[in-house]
Scaffold this motif. Structure first.
Motif: not given
Ligand code: ADP
Ligand code: MG
Length: 570
Positions: A33-34, A192-196, A554-555, A560-567
């Protein structure tokens, strides 16, 4: 009649994966798990502000190169150049070691150029790992990154340069996938698209995108064959195109065959030549040199598409080595790779009881079709001359953009400044029908051998949506439960198929060999449903959707979406 088996071993195994020549990445046996906390340490991105306009784009997320395009209306499809002014961007991510430990990935040409000096910090060909839950890349900053996250970095980089070019926020996208991608890999791409930070309207098949880029607006195209040899994958697809209708007839591919493999052969030739000149490369310990050879191999290969021989210089331990490779040498070394594509192409035609005379157009897509031997081989086996009907690099993204425009208009969204009526009038009028690229079935005991095997219920290349049933039977008297394991794959042997879902259902007691009906339904959005019926009582035993255990939950996607938002991504 097959009987439903109750037990099939999990065949998960650990592996070390070589990506490219020398970028060694570890894949773990256990699904890891990441750890989301690590991503929280990522630094924040520069904030861009745009007006109210929001753009919908098409993205070709390729194994080696990616591209993006926008379709404002039919006749206005534009590939969007990256910050270096190039239409295509290497799908390469460089993870520099930072003082803070935050990830600050670099994507594209800068990342590709870093491969030679810091191969362990560079990830390439991540598309090959999509949907592999056992795979993680360990970044130099100590983070474990799944393929979905690394692909999200590439997509975020693309989103960013497109926004800069358009001066508009990019919200929605169609992302392309190879036609043979299974459900898990499609879902991983969508995630991946959603995480981006993208709303992924749909994942869309690459060959269909090529056909769309070529055939939109053409009245009578007929049967076409799309031969797509990219960097990491090979796809061959038969379609029927007529007046805005794009019907996929059949598709096949090899997920393990592409330009990378041709690079590897050139790499071998270079290593052999250096050895002849007195320098023996130690592949296990000379990371930097190997990465340099790998980089120059691709340049040599491209050179050989234009000239009969090409040369590379290496300076090792202060000594200069001049390596010369001829096209003949290269073609000999890669003959078996090309043959594999020829075989797949001919098998596909044969499977549809067609021959070359039945094909009206042959389209070549993918950068590797620039190698002259590909065109020669195709012309020789087909007896047809092949022009440059589509741009090998950009057809996929352009087709995706046209489809994105179509979906946007269908969904009633309008990102066009003109009146809704004129937008609808000029929106692409298309109809797409697709087929399953993988067979679906269940694990059942073969009555003759007693061994569990893959019992196919929906054959590959069946038009979707599809719903098919087959009858099985219980194996013992008063059997109280049945275990349904849903398979995806074309081989009868379980070793070569993927178990995509599993459920144990209680059944009323009956004598052995009582019939059970298993129905599999395949939706247009590639969702799979399974229905089990007791044929003795005609009673439903249960219905379930495959659980997608290999995908992020889904969670996890949301987190990850939130985390990657800040990268910060460059
Ligand atoms: P993908 O979609 O898999 O990323 P592309 O369609 O972008 O792949 O093609 C990339 C591949 O094409 C790479 O392996 C690259 O080396 C190869 N390629 C690009 N141009 C040439 C050329 N002129 N000659 C030979 N191979 C080329
Ligand atoms: Mg491609």
């Amino acid at each position: 009649m097959f009987s439903v088996s109750a037990d099939v071993e999990d065949r998960g195994s650990s592996c070390r994966i070589r990506v490219g020549f020398n970028t060694v990445l570890n894949a773990k046996k256990e699904a890891r798990r990441l750890n989301h906390d690590i991503l929280r340490t990522f630094s924040t991105d520069g904030v861009h502000t745009f007006g109210d306009r929001m753009a919908t784009i098409g993205i070709d997320l390729g194994t080696t190169y990616s591209a993006a395009a926008i379709c404002r209306h039919v006749g206005d499809v534009r590939v969007i150049p990256n910050i270096e002014g190039q239409d295509i961007t290497p799908s390469v991510v460089f993870f520099p070691e930072t003082d803070s430990g935050d990830e600050e990935p670099l994507v594209g040409m800068m990342a590709k150029n870093s491969a030679a000096s810091a191969p362990q910090c560079v990830v390439r060909s991540i598309k090959r790992m999509m949907g592999d839950k056992d795979f993680c890349y360990y970044s130099p900053n100590g983070h474990e990154l799944r393929p979905e996250v690394i692909s999200a970095f590439i997509l975020k980089h693309i989103k960013k340069y497109v926004e800069v070019d358009l001066g508009e926020a990019v919200t929605d996208a169609v992302i392309t996938v190879p036609a043979y991608f299974d459900d898990v890999r499609r879902t991983a791409t969508k995630q991946a698209g959603r995480i981006a930070g993208l709303n992924v309207l749909q994942v869309f098949n690459e060959p269909t995108a090529v056909a769309l880029a070529y055939g939109i607006g053409l009245q009578d195209v007929g049967r076409i064959l799309v031969y797509d040899l990219g960097g990491g994958t090979f796809d061959v697809t038969l379609m029927h195109v007529h007046d805005g209708e794009f019907d996929v007839i059949a598709t096949d591919g090899d997920p393990e065959l592409g330009g990378d493999d041709f690079d590897r052969e050139i790499t071998r030739l270079v290593v052999a030549d250096l050895a002849r000149q007195g320098y023996v490369v130690d592949e296990d310990n000379e990371d930097i040199l190997c990465a340099e050879i790998e980089e120059k191999a691709e340049i040599l290969k491209r050179g050989l598409s234009n000239v009969p021989q090409s040369t590379a210089m290496f300076t090792i331990d202060g000594k200069n080595y001049r390596v010369r490779i001829t096209r003949e040498q290269f073609e000999q070394a890669t003959h078996s790779l090309l043959e594999r594509t020829r075989e797949r192409t001919e098998i596909l035609l044969e499977s549809q009881h067609l021959n070359w005379a039945d094909i009206d157009r042959l389209l070549m897509a993918g950068g590797s079709t620039r190698m002259p031997m590909v065109r020669q081989m195709l012309q020789q086996i087909s007896g047809k001359s092949i022009g440059n009907e589509v741009n090998q690099d950009t057809a996929v993204s352009m087709g995706a953009a046209i489809y994105a425009k179509y979906l946007e208009t269908e969904n009633g969204r309008n990102t066009d400044e003109r009146s809704p009526a004129s937008v609808r009038e000029e929106a692409p009028s298309i109809r797409i029908s697709d087929v399953t690229s993988q067979s679906l079935g269940i694990v059942a005991k073969n009555p003759k051998t007693g061994e569990p095997e893959n019992s196919i219920i929906i054959q590959r290349n069946t038009h979707i949506p599809a719903k098919y049933s087959d009858t099985y039977c219980t194996t013992i008297d008063n059997q109280r439960s049945i275990n349904i394991q849903v398979t995806e794959g074309n081989d009868p042997e379980l070793e070569y198929v993927r178990i995509v879902g599993e459920k144990t259902l209680p059944i009323p007691p009956h004598p052995k060999h009582s019939p059970i009906k298993v129905t599999i339904a395949y939706d247009i959005d590639q969702t799979v449903y399974v229905e089990v019926t007791d044929l003795v009582t005609d009673g439903a035993l249960g219905t379930f959707e495959i659980d997608r255990a290999d995908n992020l939950s889904e969670p996890e996607v949301q987190s990850l979406q939130k985390s990657v938002e800040g990268v910060a991504i460059d």
